[in-house]
Motif scaffolding. Structure first.
Motif, PDB file in Angstrom:
ATOM      1  N   LEU A 256     -14.441 -12.818  -1.640  1.00  0.00           N
ATOM      2  CA  LEU A 256     -14.677 -11.104  -2.129  1.00  0.00           C
ATOM      3  C   LEU A 256     -14.259 -10.560  -0.879  1.00  0.00           C
ATOM      4  CD1 LEU A 256     -14.624  -9.245  -4.037  1.00  0.00           C
ATOM      5  CD2 LEU A 256     -17.133  -9.064  -4.050  1.00  0.00           C
ATOM      6  N   ALA A 257     -15.613 -11.068  -0.281  1.00  0.00           N
ATOM      7  CA  ALA A 257     -15.222 -10.324   1.381  1.00  0.00           C
ATOM      8  C   ALA A 257     -13.457  -9.904   2.040  1.00  0.00           C
ATOM      9  CB  ALA A 257     -16.057 -10.249   2.678  1.00  0.00           C
ATOM     10  N   PHE A 258     -13.582 -11.358   1.587  1.00  0.00           N
ATOM     11  CA  PHE A 258     -11.554 -12.183   2.459  1.00  0.00           C
ATOM     12  C   PHE A 258     -10.795 -11.294   2.121  1.00  0.00           C
ATOM     13  CE2 PHE A 258      -8.286 -14.754   1.916  1.00  0.00           C
ATOM     14  CZ  PHE A 258      -8.183 -14.782   3.345  1.00  0.00           C
ATOM     15  N   LEU A 259     -10.971 -10.605   0.189  1.00  0.00           N
ATOM     16  CA  LEU A 259      -9.509  -9.921  -0.381  1.00  0.00           C
ATOM     17  C   LEU A 259      -9.803  -8.873  -0.292  1.00  0.00           C
ATOM     18  CD1 LEU A 259     -10.138 -11.735  -4.114  1.00  0.00           C
ATOM     19  CD2 LEU A 259      -9.108 -12.683  -2.393  1.00  0.00           C
ATOM     20  N   PHE A 260     -10.894  -8.242   0.423  1.00  0.00           N
ATOM     21  CA  PHE A 260     -11.399  -6.995   1.201  1.00  0.00           C
ATOM     22  C   PHE A 260     -10.196  -6.656   2.503  1.00  0.00           C
ATOM     23  CE2 PHE A 260     -15.483  -6.113  -1.009  1.00  0.00           C
ATOM     24  CZ  PHE A 260     -14.729  -5.828  -2.603  1.00  0.00           C
ATOM     25  N   MET A 261     -10.152  -7.684   3.450  1.00  0.00           N
ATOM     26  CA  MET A 261      -9.332  -7.764   4.428  1.00  0.00           C
ATOM     27  C   MET A 261      -7.908  -8.259   3.991  1.00  0.00           C
ATOM     28  SD  MET A 261     -11.871  -7.079   7.076  1.00  0.00           S
ATOM     29  CE  MET A 261     -13.231  -7.013   7.184  1.00  0.00           C
ATOM     30  N   LEU A 262      -7.508  -8.574   3.151  1.00  0.00           N
ATOM     31  CA  LEU A 262      -6.639  -9.232   2.491  1.00  0.00           C
ATOM     32  C   LEU A 262      -6.015  -7.844   2.285  1.00  0.00           C
ATOM     33  CD1 LEU A 262      -4.649 -11.482   3.130  1.00  0.00           C
ATOM     34  CD2 LEU A 262      -5.507 -11.910  -0.296  1.00  0.00           C
ATOM     35  N   TYR A 263      -6.558  -7.406   1.123  1.00  0.00           N
ATOM     36  CA  TYR A 263      -6.005  -5.854   1.088  1.00  0.00           C
ATOM     37  C   TYR A 263      -6.091  -4.650   1.944  1.00  0.00           C
ATOM     38  CZ  TYR A 263      -6.244  -1.008  -2.043  1.00  0.00           C
ATOM     39  OH  TYR A 263      -5.996  -0.063  -1.852  1.00  0.00           O
ATOM     40  N   PHE A 264      -7.100  -4.766   3.130  1.00  0.00           N
ATOM     41  CA  PHE A 264      -6.417  -3.946   4.436  1.00  0.00           C
ATOM     42  C   PHE A 264      -4.904  -4.340   4.683  1.00  0.00           C
ATOM     43  CE2 PHE A 264      -6.662  -3.658   9.084  1.00  0.00           C
ATOM     44  CZ  PHE A 264      -7.346  -2.446   9.167  1.00  0.00           C
ATOM     45  N   ALA A 265      -5.093  -5.558   5.506  1.00  0.00           N
ATOM     46  CA  ALA A 265      -3.831  -5.938   5.865  1.00  0.00           C
ATOM     47  C   ALA A 265      -2.362  -5.338   4.751  1.00  0.00           C
ATOM     48  CB  ALA A 265      -3.370  -7.273   5.997  1.00  0.00           C
ATOM     49  N   VAL A 266      -2.841  -5.295   3.246  1.00  0.00           N
ATOM     50  CA  VAL A 266      -1.878  -5.331   3.099  1.00  0.00           C
ATOM     51  C   VAL A 266      -1.302  -3.301   2.877  1.00  0.00           C
ATOM     52  CG1 VAL A 266      -1.014  -4.700  -0.041  1.00  0.00           C
ATOM     53  CG2 VAL A 266      -1.803  -6.864   0.852  1.00  0.00           C
ATOM     54  N   VAL A 267      -2.419  -2.840   2.551  1.00  0.00           N
ATOM     55  CA  VAL A 267      -2.616  -1.701   3.279  1.00  0.00           C
ATOM     56  C   VAL A 267      -1.479  -1.218   4.169  1.00  0.00           C
ATOM     57  CG1 VAL A 267      -3.441   0.462   3.324  1.00  0.00           C
ATOM     58  CG2 VAL A 267      -4.051  -1.143   1.631  1.00  0.00           C
ATOM     59  N   VAL A 268      -2.096  -1.411   5.436  1.00  0.00           N
ATOM     60  CA  VAL A 268      -1.551  -1.418   6.701  1.00  0.00           C
ATOM     61  C   VAL A 268      -0.026  -1.578   6.936  1.00  0.00           C
ATOM     62  CG1 VAL A 268      -1.852  -1.955   9.175  1.00  0.00           C
ATOM     63  CG2 VAL A 268      -3.027  -2.183   8.408  1.00  0.00           C
ATOM     64  N   VAL A 269       0.139  -2.711   6.484  1.00  0.00           N
ATOM     65  CA  VAL A 269       1.901  -2.798   6.159  1.00  0.00           C
ATOM     66  C   VAL A 269       2.575  -1.658   4.934  1.00  0.00           C
ATOM     67  CG1 VAL A 269       3.542  -5.035   4.810  1.00  0.00           C
ATOM     68  CG2 VAL A 269       1.807  -5.182   6.616  1.00  0.00           C
ATOM     69  N   VAL A 270       2.176  -1.598   4.162  1.00  0.00           N
ATOM     70  CA  VAL A 270       2.568  -0.676   3.482  1.00  0.00           C
ATOM     71  C   VAL A 270       2.887   0.429   3.891  1.00  0.00           C
ATOM     72  CG1 VAL A 270       2.350   0.407   1.012  1.00  0.00           C
ATOM     73  CG2 VAL A 270       2.325  -1.804   0.950  1.00  0.00           C
ATOM     74  N   LYS A 271       2.046   0.819   4.324  1.00  0.00           N
ATOM     75  CA  LYS A 271       1.862   2.087   4.731  1.00  0.00           C
ATOM     76  C   LYS A 271       2.420   2.846   6.043  1.00  0.00           C
ATOM     77  CE  LYS A 271      -0.539   4.381   1.531  1.00  0.00           C
ATOM     78  NZ  LYS A 271      -0.017   4.983   0.736  1.00  0.00           N
ATOM     79  N   LYS A 272       3.050   1.675   6.848  1.00  0.00           N
ATOM     80  CA  LYS A 272       4.173   1.752   7.820  1.00  0.00           C
ATOM     81  C   LYS A 272       5.517   2.602   7.555  1.00  0.00           C
ATOM     82  CE  LYS A 272       6.579   0.424  11.058  1.00  0.00           C
ATOM     83  NZ  LYS A 272       8.333   1.406  10.961  1.00  0.00           N
ATOM     84  N   TRP A 273       5.690   2.701   6.657  1.00  0.00           N
ATOM     85  CA  TRP A 273       6.570   3.692   5.847  1.00  0.00           C
ATOM     86  C   TRP A 273       6.244   4.835   5.556  1.00  0.00           C
ATOM     87  CZ3 TRP A 273       6.577  -1.981   5.841  1.00  0.00           C
ATOM     88  CH2 TRP A 273       7.962  -2.750   6.527  1.00  0.00           C
ATOM     89  N   SER A 274       5.208   5.420   5.646  1.00  0.00           N
ATOM     90  CA  SER A 274       5.020   6.601   5.032  1.00  0.00           C
ATOM     91  C   SER A 274       4.659   7.411   6.252  1.00  0.00           C
ATOM     92  CB  SER A 274       3.435   5.924   3.881  1.00  0.00           C
ATOM     93  OG  SER A 274       3.504   5.123   2.593  1.00  0.00           O
ATOM     94  N   ILE A 275       4.520   6.850   7.551  1.00  0.00           N
ATOM     95  CA  ILE A 275       4.715   7.455   8.481  1.00  0.00           C
ATOM     96  C   ILE A 275       5.419   7.950   9.169  1.00  0.00           C
ATOM     97  CG2 ILE A 275       2.741   8.665  10.549  1.00  0.00           C
ATOM     98  CD1 ILE A 275       0.709   7.320   8.834  1.00  0.00           C
ATOM     99  N   PRO A 276       5.943   8.511   9.357  1.00  0.00           N
ATOM    100  CA  PRO A 276       7.073   9.108   9.965  1.00  0.00           C
ATOM    101  C   PRO A 276       6.887   9.161  12.123  1.00  0.00           C
ATOM    102  CG  PRO A 276       6.317  11.505   9.257  1.00  0.00           C
ATOM    103  CD  PRO A 276       5.920  10.312   8.811  1.00  0.00           C
ATOM    104  N   CYS A 277       7.854   8.521  12.263  1.00  0.00           N
ATOM    105  CA  CYS A 277       7.875   8.302  13.652  1.00  0.00           C
ATOM    106  C   CYS A 277       9.191   9.275  14.425  1.00  0.00           C
ATOM    107  CB  CYS A 277       7.911   7.152  14.514  1.00  0.00           C
ATOM    108  SG  CYS A 277       7.249   6.744  15.809  1.00  0.00           S
ATOM    109  N   PRO A 278       9.184   9.702  15.013  1.00  0.00           N
ATOM    110  CA  PRO A 278       7.639  10.547  15.596  1.00  0.00           C
ATOM    111  C   PRO A 278       6.945  10.998  14.482  1.00  0.00           C
ATOM    112  CG  PRO A 278      10.183  11.613  17.433  1.00  0.00           C
ATOM    113  CD  PRO A 278      10.691  10.768  15.433  1.00  0.00           C
ATOM    114  N   LEU A 279       5.649  10.722  14.941  1.00  0.00           N
ATOM    115  CA  LEU A 279       4.889  12.064  14.715  1.00  0.00           C
ATOM    116  C   LEU A 279       4.398  12.545  14.147  1.00  0.00           C
ATOM    117  CD1 LEU A 279       1.561   9.426  16.238  1.00  0.00           C
ATOM    118  CD2 LEU A 279       2.999   9.195  13.496  1.00  0.00           C
ATOM    119  N   PRO A 280       4.004  13.397  13.506  1.00  0.00           N
ATOM    120  CA  PRO A 280       3.800  14.766  12.971  1.00  0.00           C
ATOM    121  C   PRO A 280       2.911  15.813  13.989  1.00  0.00           C
ATOM    122  CG  PRO A 280       3.517  13.675  10.975  1.00  0.00           C
ATOM    123  CD  PRO A 280       3.227  12.895  12.019  1.00  0.00           C
ATOM    124  N   HIS A 281       3.234  17.287  14.558  1.00  0.00           N
ATOM    125  CA  HIS A 281       2.349  17.643  15.976  1.00  0.00           C
ATOM    126  C   HIS A 281       1.102  18.190  15.167  1.00  0.00           C
ATOM    127  CE1 HIS A 281       5.487  17.440  18.513  1.00  0.00           C
ATOM    128  NE2 HIS A 281       6.141  17.172  18.057  1.00  0.00           N
TER     129      HIS A 281
END
Length: 456
Positions: A193-218
């Motif tokens: 279960l703990a490993f699945l939580f870590m795997l979910y963390f990696a998935v969220v980091v990948v998905v949110k890559k395209w949700s925050i623009p660069c340059p970052l908002p001021h």
């Protein structure tokens, strides 16, 4: 129960303190001899336990390590450290196979007599108590905010805002029952279960890559309502391949601590079904490889989201730019639950070290088991509750014990115990492990002390 033709103490008794659980018996092959033992944990269960021992809150700092070293530099260092970690496990398992000893502490005793046994036991106890205290300290600090983020804003003075109260409750209701289990194999389900939580963390980091623009908002608003200013430009949205700075010194210690699982390897090996060196080495290789993959993906996409503005704790960056995002809130809670489920696994080697040092190879006793469990958890809980900042204290201790347990001890033990010539491949590798471990320990210790002095 004894091992025919072997003067070492009972392997399985060393592993479990004499607990058998009344399960089916199967032959255990060790050093050419046969021993009757209870049916062990499955390959999958052992793999999840080892991955849970490897992966902890350190995953939050790897994106910052990549920003401090560059993408290529980070990958080279991550491959180096993970390979050395797997190789040092190989040396430990090879010694176990040669000597019939399945205890890290007893390997220290064989190599350096009684002082070696005490030294290894003390290092395991200090390292694991420090790790458990830091994990519970994270829970005390972060769990109230994680729970509050799912509820309405008007909850000032609510009972769950008291981090100490929450910490006592989760320790009594979750950590204590799991820590009371007599065999580490029983924790395979919570580890998965703990490993699945870590795997979910990696998935969220990948998905949110395209949700925050660069340059970052001021101008961004945090959960607390405060404004933060971010000054980024188009040039900062270009990934760096190599970076050398004062912050780069943190990278190797961070990675090394992220792969420290050696205190749990031998207990897991003891309880593995059909235990052989090759089978346990496969468990280790698969666990380190999967952890390596999750580490690399989360670090890479975390870095490509924030670039030079990546936070030393990755989730804090998402809090600033996406304070009410449901995926960010759930992944924060998932990471905290993963940390919570890791504490009983870290507790097992610490308790085993204490019992082995105080009682030797005497038969399993529920009274000693319960008293030792309560004492260790009591000390850890008191440290997490009453010490205002334990990071510096245990950072200094951990920088020395971690490098010793990960690199120095396996190398020294192999050179002292093995009959292989000094010019053999494994002997040369053991020397390199010792040298690398000493260098890493000195660097880690120096960086932490310098940072401590500057912050003071």
């Amino acid at each position: 129960m004894s091992i025919n033709g072997n003067t070492n103490t009972d392997l399985y008794s060393q592993c479990t303190g004499g607990y058998t659980g009344g399960e089916e018996t199967t032959p255990l092959l060790s050093n050419g001899s046969v021993q009757t033992r209870a049916r062990g944990a499955s390959f999958t269960s052992s793999m999840f336990n080892l991955m849970n021992a490897i992966m902890g809150s350190g995953i939050l700092g790897l994106a910052y390590a990549m920003a401090s070293t560059g993408i290529v530099g980070f990958c080279i260092l991550l491959v180096l450290v993970s390979s050395l970690a797997a190789y040092s496990v190989h040396l430990l398992l090879k010694l176990c196979d040669q000597t019939g000893i399945s205890s890290y502490e007893d390997l220290g005793g064989r190599a350096l007599q009684n002082p070696g046994k005490v030294l290894v036991g003390a290092a395991i106890l200090i390292q694991n108590v420090g790790a458990m205290s830091s994990y519970l300290f994270i829970l005390k600090s972060e769990l109230p905010a994680a729970i509050g983020s799912f509820l309405s804003q008007d909850n000032t003075g609510a009972w769950y805002e008291d981090g100490r109260l929450l910490l006592i409750l989760v320790t009594l209701c979750v950590v204590l029952p799991l820590s009371m289990l007599p065999k580490i194999g029983f924790l395979g389900y919570t580890s998965s279960l703990a490993f699945l939580f870590m795997l979910y963390f990696a998935v969220v980091v990948v998905v949110k890559k395209w949700s925050i623009p660069c340059p970052l908002p001021h101008n961004v608003t945090t959960l607390s309502g405060a404004f933060q200013i971010s000054n980024s430009s188009d040039s900062e949205c270009t990934p760096k391949l190599f970076v050398i700075s004062s912050e780069s010194a943190y990278a190797i210690p961070t990675m090394a601590f992220s792969f420290l699982c050696h205190t749990a390897v031998l207990p897991i090996y003891c309880e593995l079904d059909r235990p052989t060196k090759a089978r346990m080495q496969n468990v280790t290789n698969v666990s380190i490889s999967l952890s390596f993959l999750v580490y690399l993906i989360s670090a890479l996409f975390g870095y490509l989201t924030f670039y030079a503005h990546v936070n030393s704790e990755l989730l804090l960056g998402y809090d600033a730019y996406m304070p009410r995002d449901i995926m960010v809130m759930t992944v924060r809670l998932a990471i905290l639950l993963s940390v919570l489920l890791t504490v009983p696994l870290i507790h097992f080697p610490a308790r085993k070290a204490v019992i082995l040092l105080l009682r030797g190879g005497r038969p399993f006793s529920w009274l000693v088991h319960i008293v030792t469990t309560l004492t260790i958890l009591g000390v850890v809980l008191m440290l997490a509750i009453f010490v205002p900042d334990i990071r510096n204290v245990f950072g200094i201790v951990g920088s020395t014990t971690s490098s010793c347990l990960l690199f120095v001890f396996p190398g020294i033990f192999y050179l002292k115990i093995s009959s292989q010539p000094l010019r053999s491949f494994d002997s040369v590798g053991a020397v390199l492990l010792v040298v690398f471990g000493i260098i890493m320990g000195v660097i880690s210790f120096s960086v932490i002390v310098i940072t401590w002095v500057q912050s003071s």
